[in-house]
Design an enzyme around this catalytic site. Structure first.
Site, PDB file in Angstrom:
ATOM      1  N   ASP A  73      66.425 -19.546 -53.525  1.00 56.76           N
ATOM      2  CA  ASP A  73      65.262 -19.099 -52.758  1.00 56.76           C
ATOM      3  C   ASP A  73      64.503 -20.269 -52.156  1.00 56.76           C
ATOM      4  OD1 ASP A  73      64.433 -20.014 -55.230  1.00 56.76           O
ATOM      5  OD2 ASP A  73      63.520 -18.145 -55.879  1.00 56.76           O
ATOM      6  N   ASN A 142      57.279 -11.844 -64.878  1.00 59.19           N
ATOM      7  CA  ASN A 142      57.319 -10.395 -64.636  1.00 59.19           C
ATOM      8  C   ASN A 142      58.760  -9.867 -64.523  1.00 59.19           C
ATOM      9  OD1 ASN A 142      58.071 -11.552 -62.256  1.00 59.19           O
ATOM     10  ND2 ASN A 142      56.574 -10.506 -60.959  1.00 59.19           N
ATOM     11  N   HIS A 144      61.164 -11.252 -62.678  1.00 57.88           N
ATOM     12  CA  HIS A 144      61.876 -11.506 -61.416  1.00 57.88           C
ATOM     13  C   HIS A 144      63.026 -12.484 -61.629  1.00 57.88           C
ATOM     14  CE1 HIS A 144      58.974 -14.994 -60.105  1.00 57.88           C
ATOM     15  NE2 HIS A 144      60.105 -15.516 -60.517  1.00 57.88           N
ATOM     16  N   GLU A 149      61.178  -9.601 -56.722  1.00 55.34           N
ATOM     17  CA  GLU A 149      60.021  -9.171 -57.503  1.00 55.34           C
ATOM     18  C   GLU A 149      60.201  -7.713 -57.951  1.00 55.34           C
ATOM     19  OE1 GLU A 149      58.048 -11.259 -58.541  1.00 55.34           O
ATOM     20  OE2 GLU A 149      57.287 -12.658 -57.043  1.00 55.34           O
TER      21      GLU A 149
HETATM   22  C1  GLP Z   1      59.909 -19.048 -59.575  1.00 60.81           C
HETATM   23  C2  GLP Z   1      61.288 -18.999 -58.879  1.00 60.81           C
HETATM   24  C3  GLP Z   1      62.361 -18.515 -59.806  1.00 60.81           C
HETATM   25  C4  GLP Z   1      62.203 -19.166 -61.162  1.00 60.81           C
HETATM   26  C5  GLP Z   1      60.949 -18.644 -61.806  1.00 60.81           C
HETATM   27  C6  GLP Z   1      60.663 -19.226 -63.184  1.00 60.81           C
HETATM   28  O1  GLP Z   1      58.958 -18.244 -58.994  1.00 60.81           O
HETATM   29  N1  GLP Z   1      61.321 -18.234 -57.695  1.00 60.81           N
HETATM   30  O2  GLP Z   1      63.651 -18.775 -59.236  1.00 60.81           O
HETATM   31  O3  GLP Z   1      63.300 -18.845 -61.970  1.00 60.81           O
HETATM   32  O4  GLP Z   1      59.843 -18.769 -60.953  1.00 60.81           O
HETATM   33  O5  GLP Z   1      60.154 -20.515 -63.112  1.00 60.81           O
HETATM   34  P1  GLP Z   1      60.028 -21.472 -64.346  1.00 60.81           P
HETATM   35  O6  GLP Z   1      61.394 -21.836 -64.742  1.00 60.81           O
HETATM   36  O7  GLP Z   1      59.231 -22.650 -63.852  1.00 60.81           O
HETATM   37  O8  GLP Z   1      59.303 -20.725 -65.409  1.00 60.81           O
END
Ligand code: GLP
Length: 255
Positions: A73, A142, A144, A149
Site C-alpha cells: 500500500d 481494527n 485491517h 479497512e
Molecule cells: C498500517 C499499514 C498496514 C500495517 C498496519 C500495522 O496502517 N497500512 O500495512 O500492517 O498499519 O502497522 P504496525 O505494524 O506499525 O502496527
C-alpha cells in the site's frame, strides 16, 4: 458455504524470534526460486524482519538480485512536511538501500490513479510477474490488512480507499502524534489481490493486536475484521507474540 482453512499459529517469545523465523520464511522462498516475487509490508511489525534480512544479505546468505517486490500500500496526499512518511521512503530506508535489489524490480501501487489508469493495473503487473510467492502482512488494530479497512469486499482488487478513524488514530504516532496530519486516503492491494499470493505470513505483536487476531480464530468470515479473509487461504502462517495471541481461546485455536 466456502471451506475455511486453519492458519498455522506460531507463538514466539519475543520480536527477535519472530524476525528470525519470518526471515527464514523469506530465505526458504528465495532459495527455492531465485526469481522470487515478494509481497512486502510497512509499519513497525516487519522492521526487525527487514533488519534480519539485511544481516543475511551482508553475510552472503541471500541475494535479492533477481527478486521482484510488490508493496502492499501507499498513502495518498501526504502532508508535504511528512513526505518522508511515504511507504516508498520507508522501504528505501529500511530495506532496499541496504540490499542488492535492482530498483527496477521494486513496485508500489500507483498513486496517480485515473479512470484510464485504475489502481487495479497493479494486479495485472503482479500477475505478469508470475504472482506473489510470499506475502508479508502486518495487522491493523481494527483487523485491517494493508489498507483494507473494515467493510472492504473480500473480492476487492487494488483500489483507492479511505483510511478508517481507528487507523488514523493509531498511525498518528508517525505524524508527531497529530491525527490531523495523517493522510485520509491510500491506495492498497485489495483482499483478493492478497489472497492470490502463494503463501501469506502475518506478524502480530502487542496487546493492541489481540482483539483483531482473536477474530481470525473464531473461524468465521467477518467483513468488520478484514483479517478474517485469511481463512479463505490454504497457506497462511501467523507469527505472534504472547500479548497479541492472548485473546485466542485454546478451543478456538484448534491446537
Ligand atoms: C498500517 C499499514 C498496514 C500495517 C498496519 C500495522 O496502517 N497500512 O500495512 O500492517 O498499519 O502497522 P504496525 O505494524 O506499525 O502496527
Amino acid at each position: 458455504m466456502r471451506t475455511l482453512n486453519t492458519p498455522e499459529l506460531i507463538i514466539c517469545k519475543n520480536e527477535k524470534e519472530i524476525a528470525e523465523l519470518v526471515a527464514k520464511e523469506f530465505t526458504r522462498t528465495m532459495k527455492n526460486k531465485s526469481k522470487s516475487v515478494l509481497g512486502l509490508a510497512t509499519g513497525s511489525s516487519p522492521l526487525s524482519t527487514y533488519k534480519e534480512l539485511i544481516k543475511l544479505y551482508k553475510t552472503k546468505k541471500i541475494s535479492f538480485k533477481n527478486v521482484k517486490t510488490f508493496n502492499l500500500d501507499e498513502y495518498l496526499d501526504l502532508h508535504p512536511n511528512y513526505a518522508n512518511q511515504s511507504y516508498y521512503i520507508f522501504m528505501r530506508d529500511n530495506l532496499f538501500s541496504k540490499i542488492d535489489i535492482n530498483m527496477d524490480n521494486v513496485h508500489f501501487p500507483p498513486v496517480n490513479v485515473t479512470p484510464l489508469k485504475p489502481a487495479s493495473i497493479y494486479d495485472k503487473q503482479i500477475k505478469n510477474a508470475g504472482g506473489i510467492d510470499l506475502q508479508l502482512l502486518g495487522l491493523g488494530v481494527n483487523g485491517h490488512i494493508a489498507f483494507n479497512e473494515p467493510g472492504t469486499s473480500f473480492s476487492s482488487l487494488t483500489h483507492v480507499t479511505r483510511i478508517a478513524d481507528e487507523t488514523i488514530k493509531s498511525n498518528a504516532r508517525f505524524f508527531n502524534g497529530t491525527q490531523a496530519l495523517v493522510p485520509r486516503k491510500a491506495v492498497t492491494m485489495g483482499i483478493k489481490t492478497i489472497l492470490a499470493s502463494r503463501k501469506i505470513v502475518l506478524i502480530a505483536m502487542g496487546k493492541e493486536k489481540a482483539r483483531a487476531l482473536a477474530e481470525i480464530f473464531k473461524y468465521k468470515l467477518n467483513k468488520k475484521f478484514p483479517c478474517t479473509s485469511l481463512l479463505l487461504h490454504p497457506n497462511v502462517v501467523i507469527y505472534a507474540d504472547q500479548e497479541a495471541a492472548s485473546y485466542i481461546k485454546v478451543s478456538e485455536s484448534k491446537k
